[in-house]
Scaffold this motif. Structure first.
Motif, PDB file in Angstrom:
ATOM      1  N   LEU A 271       0.839  -1.191   0.000  1.00 35.63           N
ATOM      2  CA  LEU A 271       0.000   0.000   0.000  1.00 35.63           C
ATOM      3  C   LEU A 271       0.880   1.250   0.000  1.00 35.63           C
ATOM      4  CD1 LEU A 271      -2.395  -1.142   2.855  1.00 35.63           C
ATOM      5  CD2 LEU A 271      -2.888  -1.278   0.430  1.00 35.63           C
ATOM      6  N   THR A 272       0.247   2.337  -0.404  1.00 32.26           N
ATOM      7  CA  THR A 272       0.863   3.659  -0.288  1.00 32.26           C
ATOM      8  C   THR A 272      -0.006   4.495   0.638  1.00 32.26           C
ATOM      9  OG1 THR A 272       1.810   3.505  -2.501  1.00 32.26           O
ATOM     10  CG2 THR A 272       1.642   5.694  -1.525  1.00 32.26           C
ATOM     11  N   LEU A 273       0.559   4.894   1.782  1.00 33.30           N
ATOM     12  CA  LEU A 273      -0.177   5.634   2.811  1.00 33.30           C
ATOM     13  C   LEU A 273       0.232   7.096   2.780  1.00 33.30           C
ATOM     14  CD1 LEU A 273      -2.005   5.746   5.381  1.00 33.30           C
ATOM     15  CD2 LEU A 273       0.055   5.195   6.694  1.00 33.30           C
ATOM     16  N   CYS A 274      -0.771   7.965   2.983  1.00 33.64           N
ATOM     17  CA  CYS A 274      -0.523   9.400   3.026  1.00 33.64           C
ATOM     18  C   CYS A 274      -1.492  10.012   4.034  1.00 33.64           C
ATOM     19  CB  CYS A 274      -0.726  10.007   1.638  1.00 33.64           C
ATOM     20  SG  CYS A 274      -0.245  11.732   1.521  1.00 33.64           S
ATOM     21  N   TRP A 275      -0.992  10.823   4.980  1.00 38.24           N
ATOM     22  CA  TRP A 275      -1.861  11.434   5.983  1.00 38.24           C
ATOM     23  C   TRP A 275      -1.377  12.844   6.293  1.00 38.24           C
ATOM     24  CZ3 TRP A 275      -0.039  13.032  10.773  1.00 38.24           C
ATOM     25  CH2 TRP A 275       1.217  12.557  11.144  1.00 38.24           C
ATOM     26  N   ARG A 276      -2.320  13.659   6.797  1.00 33.86           N
ATOM     27  CA  ARG A 276      -2.009  15.036   7.156  1.00 33.86           C
ATOM     28  C   ARG A 276      -2.996  15.493   8.222  1.00 33.86           C
ATOM     29  NH1 ARG A 276       0.475  19.455   3.913  1.00 33.86           N
ATOM     30  NH2 ARG A 276       0.054  21.398   5.036  1.00 33.86           N
ATOM     31  N   LEU A 277      -2.512  16.352   9.134  1.00 39.85           N
ATOM     32  CA  LEU A 277      -3.331  16.904  10.213  1.00 39.85           C
ATOM     33  C   LEU A 277      -3.941  18.216   9.740  1.00 39.85           C
ATOM     34  CD1 LEU A 277      -4.063  16.086  13.112  1.00 39.85           C
ATOM     35  CD2 LEU A 277      -2.224  17.578  13.898  1.00 39.85           C
ATOM     36  N   LYS A 278      -5.280  18.276   9.810  1.00 38.68           N
ATOM     37  CA  LYS A 278      -5.996  19.459   9.349  1.00 38.68           C
ATOM     38  C   LYS A 278      -6.981  19.938  10.409  1.00 38.68           C
ATOM     39  CE  LYS A 278      -5.929  18.592   4.361  1.00 38.68           C
ATOM     40  NZ  LYS A 278      -6.778  18.557   3.131  1.00 38.68           N
ATOM     41  N   PRO A 279      -7.389  21.205  10.345  1.00 43.84           N
ATOM     42  CA  PRO A 279      -8.424  21.668  11.287  1.00 43.84           C
ATOM     43  C   PRO A 279      -9.802  21.119  10.956  1.00 43.84           C
ATOM     44  CG  PRO A 279      -7.773  23.433   9.795  1.00 43.84           C
ATOM     45  CD  PRO A 279      -6.825  22.304   9.563  1.00 43.84           C
ATOM     46  N   GLU A 280     -10.020  20.692   9.695  1.00 41.55           N
ATOM     47  CA  GLU A 280     -11.292  20.121   9.282  1.00 41.55           C
ATOM     48  C   GLU A 280     -11.042  18.837   8.513  1.00 41.55           C
ATOM     49  OE1 GLU A 280     -13.472  22.950   7.049  1.00 41.55           O
ATOM     50  OE2 GLU A 280     -13.609  24.433   8.671  1.00 41.55           O
ATOM     51  N   CYS A 281     -12.058  17.991   8.469  1.00 42.51           N
ATOM     52  CA  CYS A 281     -11.953  16.711   7.779  1.00 42.51           C
ATOM     53  C   CYS A 281     -12.236  16.908   6.292  1.00 42.51           C
ATOM     54  CB  CYS A 281     -12.907  15.690   8.384  1.00 42.51           C
ATOM     55  SG  CYS A 281     -12.500  15.226  10.090  1.00 42.51           S
ATOM     56  N   LEU A 282     -11.168  17.081   5.509  1.00 41.43           N
ATOM     57  CA  LEU A 282     -11.272  17.298   4.069  1.00 41.43           C
ATOM     58  C   LEU A 282     -10.355  16.308   3.354  1.00 41.43           C
ATOM     59  CD1 LEU A 282     -11.164  21.211   3.934  1.00 41.43           C
ATOM     60  CD2 LEU A 282     -13.185  19.736   3.770  1.00 41.43           C
ATOM     61  N   PRO A 283     -10.740  15.890   2.145  1.00 41.75           N
ATOM     62  CA  PRO A 283      -9.890  14.943   1.397  1.00 41.75           C
ATOM     63  C   PRO A 283      -8.525  15.549   1.084  1.00 41.75           C
ATOM     64  CG  PRO A 283     -12.094  15.068   0.442  1.00 41.75           C
ATOM     65  CD  PRO A 283     -11.993  16.176   1.437  1.00 41.75           C
ATOM     66  N   LEU A 284      -7.555  14.674   0.952  1.00 41.29           N
ATOM     67  CA  LEU A 284      -6.203  15.103   0.625  1.00 41.29           C
ATOM     68  C   LEU A 284      -6.072  15.308  -0.875  1.00 41.29           C
ATOM     69  CD1 LEU A 284      -4.151  12.699   2.913  1.00 41.29           C
ATOM     70  CD2 LEU A 284      -4.513  15.139   3.254  1.00 41.29           C
ATOM     71  N   GLU A 285      -5.423  16.398  -1.234  1.00 41.91           N
ATOM     72  CA  GLU A 285      -5.155  16.667  -2.634  1.00 41.91           C
ATOM     73  C   GLU A 285      -3.821  16.018  -3.024  1.00 41.91           C
ATOM     74  OE1 GLU A 285      -7.342  18.045  -4.483  1.00 41.91           O
ATOM     75  OE2 GLU A 285      -8.719  18.677  -2.876  1.00 41.91           O
ATOM     76  N   GLU A 286      -3.603  15.914  -4.340  1.00 39.58           N
ATOM     77  CA  GLU A 286      -2.361  15.344  -4.828  1.00 39.58           C
ATOM     78  C   GLU A 286      -1.177  16.239  -4.450  1.00 39.58           C
ATOM     79  OE1 GLU A 286      -1.861  12.485  -6.162  1.00 39.58           O
ATOM     80  OE2 GLU A 286      -3.988  11.937  -6.195  1.00 39.58           O
TER      81      GLU A 286
END
Length: 422
Positions: A271-286
């Protein structure tokens, strides 16, 4: 001399008469000769080789229009020639052999009326002739995946054998297929196609043994049954669609506390995992986060919050056939306990200061005790006591007075005598 001169003049005149009939000289490297064939082939089957004469600069040079202009010269031994067809700018031969191996076939082209002229173009081809059947396995699935050799589990898979027989050598043969699907399942069929459903993910090797039999006339023995076999294999990689991500972790935490989360992937690695901490739950962009390669279905991640507030972990995972997103909200409260990174140096400094003070206090007390209990006389008196101690029964009164003056805690050397008068 006159006859000899006459012969020379006659030869020159004869050559001058033949000069207009000579073909135009064609410059070398202006043409290319392309060879194509339907090999590899099995022994006994007819092989076709075609030579095409084309301009070397992709058609910018026009070929002459008068036919025939060029002649094709073939060398194909030890193959047996069974047919040949010549046209203006191409030539085709048919050959056969009963001996397996790699056989070179060469051809060159000259002007049609000048066999001894320099070749216009030449080329070489190696034919592969084998004793076994020639073909390949083709795997298809009713899903459109952009990744080769990757297929879905729990979805019907079609595995077909395609026989390579351009000369229809096996048109009267009957075939028997023995399948090994790689997961312990084995099948024997008379059909060249099987449908199978793999229930588990992984990499599997499909093996196939093909047996072909047909009736043919034997030399001196009438009719008999001829047989040829072939072994084929292909590799399949079965994948599972990522159905989701299970997040195991706290939803509330204090600042400066280490938070650890466990991600369980409901799908097949890698798998390829990608995560980021945001103030709101929004999809990750490329390109919004740094991808991490994961080789299993579980991944642990940790983070330390320094500022209180509401946060959301945006997580994206994908394998070669699918991708999915997941979110995890967490509340961070201010911590009432100072971080250990600041408290530890202060505690260490205070401890060292207390230890130093206690050490100095105990050292001074021990020194005073030694001075009280073991007073040392002057160096001359000590020597006198050491050397002459046995001869001196009493210490000099001057020395005792010095000791009494230096150590106030010692009792007086002489007690005052009280006198009474009657």
């Amino acid at each position: 001399m006159a006859p000899a001169l006459w012969r020379r003049v006659s030869l020159i005149l004869w050559l001058a008469c033949l000069l207009p009939l000579a073909p135009a000289v064609v410059a070398a490297d202006l043409y290319e000769l392309h060879l194509i064939s339907d090999s590899p082939a099995t022994t006994g089957a007819e092989v076709t080789i075609t030579a095409n004469l084309v301009p070397s600069d992709n058609g910018s040079l026009a070929l002459p229009a008068n036919n025939p202009v060029y002649h094709f010269h073939w060398i194909h031994a030890p193959l047996l020639l069974t047919g040949k067809t010549d046209e203006a700018f191409n030539s085709t031969i048919h050959a056969v052999t009963n001996v397996p191996g790699d056989f070179p076939v060469s051809v060159w082209v000259t002007a049609s009326k000048c066999w001894m002229c320099q070749p216009v173009a030449r080329s070489l081809l190696v034919l592969s002739i084998t004793e076994s059947l020639v073909g390949n396995l083709v795997v298809t699935q009713n899903t459109t995946l952009p990744w080769p050799s990757s297929y879905l589990t729990k979805t019907a898979l079609k595995v077909a054998f395609q026989l390579h027989d351009p000369s229809s050598f096996f048109k009267t043969a009957s075939f028997l297929y023995s399948w090994d699907l790689g997961d312990g399942v084995q099948l024997v069929t008379e059909d060249s196609v099987v449908y199978y459903n793999y229930s588990i993910m992984g990499t599997f090797t499909v093996k196939l043994k093909v047996v072909a039999e047909w009736e043919q006339t034997m030399l001196g023995a009438g009719k008999g049954v001829a047989q040829k076999t072939g072994d084929f294999s292909t590799s399949l990689k079965l994948q599972e669609i990522l159905q989701g991500i299970q997040v195991l972790g706290p939803t509330q935490i204090q600042t400066f506390q280490k938070m650890t989360m466990t991600l369980n992937f409901l799908g097949s690695p890698p798998l390829t995992l990608c995560w980021r901490l945001k103030p709101e739950c929004l999809p990750l962009e490329e390109g919004e986060c740094h991808p991490v390669s994961v080789a299993s279905t579980t991944y642990n991640m940790s983070h330390i919050f320094r500022d209180p507030g509401d946060y959301c972990f945006s997580i994206r995972a994908e394998n070669v056939i699918s991708k999915t997103h997941q979110y995890h909200r967490i509340q961070v409260f201010p911590s009432s306990i100072q971080p250990a990174v600041f408290a530890f140096p202060c505690a260490t400094l205070i401890t060292m200061m207390l230890a130093f003070i206690m050490y100095m206090t105990l050292r001074n007390a021990a020194h005073q005790k030694d001075m009280v209990e073991n007073p040392e006389p002057p160096s001359g008196a000590r020597c006198c006591q050491v050397c002459c101690g046995p001869f001196l029964l009493e210490a000099p009164s001057e020395y005792l007075e010095v000791v009494r003056e230096n150590h106030g805690l010692l009792p007086p050397l002489y007690k005052s005598a009280k006198t009474y008068t009657v």
